[in-house]
Structure formats: structure tokens, C-alpha cells
Design an enzyme around this catalytic site. Sequence first.
Site, PDB file in Angstrom:
ATOM      1  N   ASP A  53     -69.205 -22.094  -8.533  1.00 16.96           N
ATOM      2  CA  ASP A  53     -70.208 -22.890  -7.421  1.00 16.96           C
ATOM      3  C   ASP A  53     -69.595 -22.106  -5.919  1.00 16.96           C
ATOM      4  O   ASP A  53     -68.496 -21.583  -5.814  1.00 16.96           O
ATOM      5  CB  ASP A  53     -70.283 -24.248  -7.770  1.00 16.96           C
ATOM      6  CG  ASP A  53     -71.611 -24.716  -6.840  1.00 16.96           C
ATOM      7  OD1 ASP A  53     -72.284 -23.918  -5.999  1.00 16.96           O
ATOM      8  OD2 ASP A  53     -71.947 -25.874  -7.069  1.00 16.96           O
TER       9      ASP A  53
HETATM   10  C1  BGC Z   1     -74.618 -25.610  -5.076  1.00 15.61           C
HETATM   11  C2  BGC Z   1     -75.318 -24.880  -6.242  1.00 15.61           C
HETATM   12  C3  BGC Z   1     -76.114 -23.750  -5.702  1.00 15.61           C
HETATM   13  C4  BGC Z   1     -75.363 -22.854  -4.759  1.00 15.61           C
HETATM   14  C5  BGC Z   1     -75.875 -21.652  -4.392  1.00 15.61           C
HETATM   15  C6  BGC Z   1     -74.092 -24.954  -4.066  1.00 15.61           C
HETATM   16  O1  BGC Z   1     -73.929 -25.493  -2.739  1.00 15.61           O
HETATM   17  O2  BGC Z   1     -73.859 -26.730  -5.441  1.00 15.61           O
HETATM   18  O3  BGC Z   1     -76.117 -25.837  -7.106  1.00 15.61           O
HETATM   19  O4  BGC Z   1     -76.602 -23.109  -6.932  1.00 15.61           O
HETATM   20  O5  BGC Z   1     -74.638 -23.625  -3.584  1.00 15.61           O
HETATM   21  O6  BGC Z   1     -76.998 -21.757  -3.541  1.00 15.61           O
END
Ligand code: BGC
Length: 766
Positions: A285
Site C-alpha cells: 500500500d
Molecule cells: C489506500 C489504498 C489505495 C492506495 C492508492 C492508499 O492510501 O490505502 O486503498 O489503493 O492508497 O491510491
Amino acid sequence: MPLRARLAAGLAAMLLAGPAAAAPDPALLGDRQAFIADLLGQMTLDEKIGQLRLISIGPDMSRERIANEIAAGRIGGTFNSVVPADNRAMQNAAVQRSRLKIPIFFAYDVVHGHRTIFPIGPGQASSWNMQAIERGARVAAIEASADSLDMTFAPMVDIARDPRWGRTSEGFGEDPYLVSRIARAMVRGYQGDATSRRDSIMASVKHFALYGAVEGGRDYNVVDMSPMRMYQDYLPPYRAAIDAGAGGVMVALNSINGVPASADTWLLQDLLRRDWRFGGVAVSDHGAIKELIRHGVARDDREAAKLAIRAGVEMSMADELYLNELPGLVKSGEVPIADIDRAVRNILGAKYDMGLFHDPYLRIGRAADDPPDLYAESRLHRADARALARESLVLLENRNRTLPLRKNAILALVGPLADSPVDIMGSWSAAGRGTNPVTLRQGMEAAMRGQGRLLYARGANVTDDPALVEYLNQLNWDTKEIVQDPRPPAEMIAEAVAAARRADVVVAAVGESRGMSHESSSRTTLDIPASQRALLAALKATGKPLVLVLMNGRPLDLREASATADALLETWFSGTEGGNAIADVLFGDYNPSGKLPISFPRSIGQIPTYYNHPRVGRPFTEGKPGNYTSQYFEEKTGPLYPFGYGLSYTSFSLGDLALSSPVMARGGRIGARITVKNTGDRAGATVVQLYVRDESASVVRAVKELKNFQKISLEPGEERIVHFDIVEDDLKFFNARLEHVAEPGAFEVQIGLNSQDVERARFELH
Ligand code: BGC
């Protein structure tokens, strides 16, 4: 139908494009393994490490610098760029200027629609309609791939049982069975027949694992959970997505029992790869590898990178730790090259499966075919969005048959969410444009055209709390989140009350702004904000029938609202066609059929409230004194609205539940049948839900668990016999040794139109 012709001979173009010092061998293209092995064999360590880098396209790096980094083989994929022309320039850098000409991929958070926005997760789940949900994901894939995207970070299948958690709005509720069914439907929808199809995008299921169980519902908090609960309740949806063929997994931000997921070898190797045989790519993530330092398990960047790659995090999203640290770690022998090779193999494998080696421009297309209007496709899919949105609406109360409304009436529409196109899309609305959605005001006006009158007054702001407004406006949106009406609250309420007095019925659209149910938006109350409650109290005082249209991303505390309102319609955030869909239900053009995928607690103090909780030694028994039983003495026990609940404009009755046999043999099956009758005067659909209760087992089991369901439509007076098969697998659970077993003994089958009012019958497993 695609709007653009596609470049067919992409590989040929790629090979013609520049001096081919080394390159993927087209002769091997037919053989995935040989092709990847050959390519891997040609790669330098730096080129391998470059493949592990997933960058966010944003203001922090110029386009020129990004193109140069790609050309240098230092980027494997990007996310957050959805414009074909921009992505083409980046792909050109990869396949024309980089030594090995390995294409990059383009990812994005396509969570509930891409340009056409479908209802948020809990809304989609409320439909209990797997075909419609799959279709929603298919439409999202068609639109996203037409915008040159290859991968989505979805489906998000974190089980949510604590509505304080803002990301409850992204998932599909509290139940492992329902969420698993949806996980499969979403993966099928995104990926279509094959991830290599031009109109498919690869699904990366998230957040692996258990992110929905953050302590206290506070985002990014720790998760501490028994292995039995993990296996029984929280892991099945990820597994379902993987078994359905999801090509990617996104690793969660949280720690699990003391180990951050991004450093958890057990999670990412033993469980994911060994036990579940996942062969796709595992991405981190956002910034999660660097966060290992703040979790306190890594001293510095170097150790964080080492822990993550050793555990099995293959792509680092939006940090440079792998890029900077892995070369030294490999040279010193602290990270075996085999770890890097394994990660590169899986990334190249994903690119192969996305069809990018056959044609790097598969989803980008040719410049000449770039759409003049990026939103054109979204107009094609309005009917799909409206159909799913209608099914996502849950009628919670309807006293004195307040609903449906007459179109030739005088109606007052009030509330800060009645005409807010941005909010109705919900959080993570991908490339949905704030000017596109049909608001409730527009939907009702369209439905009433030429008939009654709609009087509109905003009545209140979502909140008058300046700190909350400031917080919401800092969230990462392209538009300002909250636009405050500057008038004094009393003046706004007076205007709404004046409209109410002139109307036959008042419709109030209240709840949360989309940013209130979002990543990092955890709450300490589940209240409708005070500004809106004041409006509701004033409307109630007019004595006019009051219909509340709720817009929110999580279960709210509705005790007061449910006592105030004559009718209560839960609409979640219903997407681009939300206003039309809600109007369809308000005026009875569609008979509501939604059922809650998550329990609505009476108060925040009751959390967690979920229907399938484990049994206790002193259960509270309805109708008997509560002393020394498991309850809160200040409040009625049980949820305000249970899992599986939702009303209709017609009524349904259930006959007796009959089993084909009182005994099931090992490996056998028995049938359950029940008659469902539409006893009202309108056609309608309902969801027949099958639950099983294990009467006694070697470990404490849930009071009941959903095992199957059927959504059926019945004409007035029509009755139908609904059959379910129950097989031994439906009786299995994870025992204390985490073996998935069915133990002999008594089971109770329960069938109902919600999780609480059920018909029962028993059988024995021999
Ligand atoms: C979130 C994810 C997301 C990623 C990319 C993160 O802050 O937890 O769910 O896919 O950002 O945007």
C-alpha cells in the site's frame, strides 16, 4: 463497444522503435514461463529492481523526469494517471527508450465505477444481486481500459464490523459469505474472460489482510485477532478473490498480532503463496514499506526494505526504498537475489497476463483514436448504474404507507445532500466527474415533470463545525470537499420550514458528506451531524409527513431519526444515477428490495454489533429479565436494524421450512425448501436468506452463519417454493487446530427475509 480502434501490431511497433540491444524474445511469446525466464536472464540487477517500483503520477515529479526514469528502466508501473495521451508518452519511454523495452502498466483505484460511478460497496452489497454487481465491475473495466488502465486496486473486501471505521464505505459489510460471493463477482467483472483482453483490467484484491478490524475502528490502528476468527470470518473474502483469479494482492497497512502485514512472512509466504497458491503479484500500500520504521520494526530505510522484500512485498508503492536500498542489500548478501527474481518474475507475469508483452499499447490505443470526450463512455452505462443503484436502496421504515409518494403532490425537498453531486458519488469515485451525477433534486424533478411541484430548500449545511469543515477540505480531493452555505443556520431552517408548510410531504436528504466516510475518516459518534438534526426537529414540528433519505457510508445511529421520520430510506452513496434511482423508489416506479449487508447498532456503545457473533454462556434472552446475561442494561439488546433487513412496498410471508431428511451423511447433501408468498398488492423482490447454526462443536461457534441466498421477484399473490441444497462444506469451520472440518451432531437451518425473523428446522450430520 470500444470507442477507439486499437493498435494491433504493438509488439512489431515496439521492436521497430529502437535499437534492440536486448529485448523480450517474440519467438517465445507463446510460452509464458520461457518468455519470462528469458527476459529475466537478460536483466541487470538495477533493471530488476526498477521493475519493483510503482510510482504515483502527481505533482511531485515532472513528466520529463518520469519519462527519463522509465527510459532508464527504473519504473515498473504507475498509478493515478488516467489520460491515454499521458500514458502513451510514458509507454513510449518504456518500449522505445529503455534497454529491455519492457512495458510499464497503469493502475488506478477503480473501486465502484470508473467514469460512471456505481453505488459504494455497502450499497452494492445491499442489492444481493451478484449479476448486477459483476456487471458494475465489467462496466468499470470497460471504461477504465478505454482510459488506458491495466490494473485496479480493487475489490476491497475487508470485513467491517466497526462502523466508526471510515473505510466501511469501501467494503461490502460484515459477513464473510456475502463478501466472498461479491469478491468473486467483482473479480470476474473486472477481469472478464481473461486479463489479457483489451477491455479487462487486472484486479488487485485489498487490503491483505484484516484491515477492517483495526482496533476501535481508528484507521491505520493495530489488528489483534485470534487465528480462528481470522480464518473463519476475515480471510475468506481475500481467498475467494484469489480463487476467482485476481492477478494482484495489495498488502494492508496495519499490523496483525504484532507484525506489520508488509513484513509478515507468514501472511505473504505461508498463507498466500503456499496454502492459497497465489501466483500473482503482491503490491504494497501507499508508502507502507517506509512505515515499517514508524511501526517500530525497522531501524531505517535499509532494514524496512529488507523486511518487506524478504516477506514477499513485491512492488513498493510510492516510496523509493527498494530503489535506493535493494542494490546494496543484494550486494551485501542480506537479500538473496532469489527474492528479487521471484518478485520480478511475478511482476513480469502480471504484465504478460495483462497482454502487455503482446501489445504494450493494448489499452492505450493510437493517438489518432484518442477520444475527444473522455466522458463519452460513461453516458453509455447510465442504465447499468441506475439498475444497480435502485437495488442498493434499503427501506428501513415506512409508517402509514408514507411511501411511495404521488408525483402530482406538492413536495418539499430539503437537506444538504439533496442537491450535492459530489457527495452522491461517495469516496473513491475514481475518474467520476463532480458535474456528472444526477442529484436527488434533479431525479425528483425529472420524475415529477408536468405533474406536481417540488419546493427545494437546502435547510442546513452538512455540518456547522468549523474544525470538521477544515478537516474535510484537507482531504485529498480534486475539488473542494465542503462548500458551506454562508447563511445563518436559523435562516436556512426557516426557509426549509416555510417550504415544508406549503407541501404535502417533506423529503429530507441528510447524513454524511462523502469525505466523512473515507480513508482516515474514523468517527467517535455515528450521529447525523447537529446542524442537520436541528433541521429535522424543525421539520418534524410542522406536523407534515417526513421522509428521510439517508446518504452515508457507514451505519449511523438512527434511533432519533427513526423515531422522528415516517419513512426512512437508506441510500448509501448511490453514484452517477443515484438521484434517478432514489426517485424511482420514492415514487414507486421501483419497489425497494435492498437488504442490509451490515447491522445498524442502536448506539456507538454497542459496537461491535454483528449478527454472526460467537455464542456465550449467558446469552440475553428476549422477554426475560436481563440480569446476569450478556447485555448493556441501559439499552435494548440487539441492533436497531439487523443484517439482511429491508422492507418493500409489498409484504411477503414464509411458509414452514421443510428439510428433505433429518440426517445428512458425510459427503452428502440435504434439501431445504420453503414457500415464499407475496401477500401484498404490488410486484416486488426479496432476498431469501439461509443460515446455519451449529448446535454443538469442539469450539465456540457463531450463533448463526449465512450460507446461501436467493433473490426472487413475485407478482401480487404469487407464491413460490424456494429450494436450497445444503452440503457438508456448508457445515465446515476452522477448529482450534485451524483444520477446516464439519463435526457430527445437530444443526439448525434457519430461513428468513432478514437474519432475525426466521423459520427453523433441525438435522443431524452423521
Ligand atoms: C489506500 C489504498 C489505495 C492506495 C492508492 C492508499 O492510501 O490505502 O486503498 O489503493 O492508497 O491510491
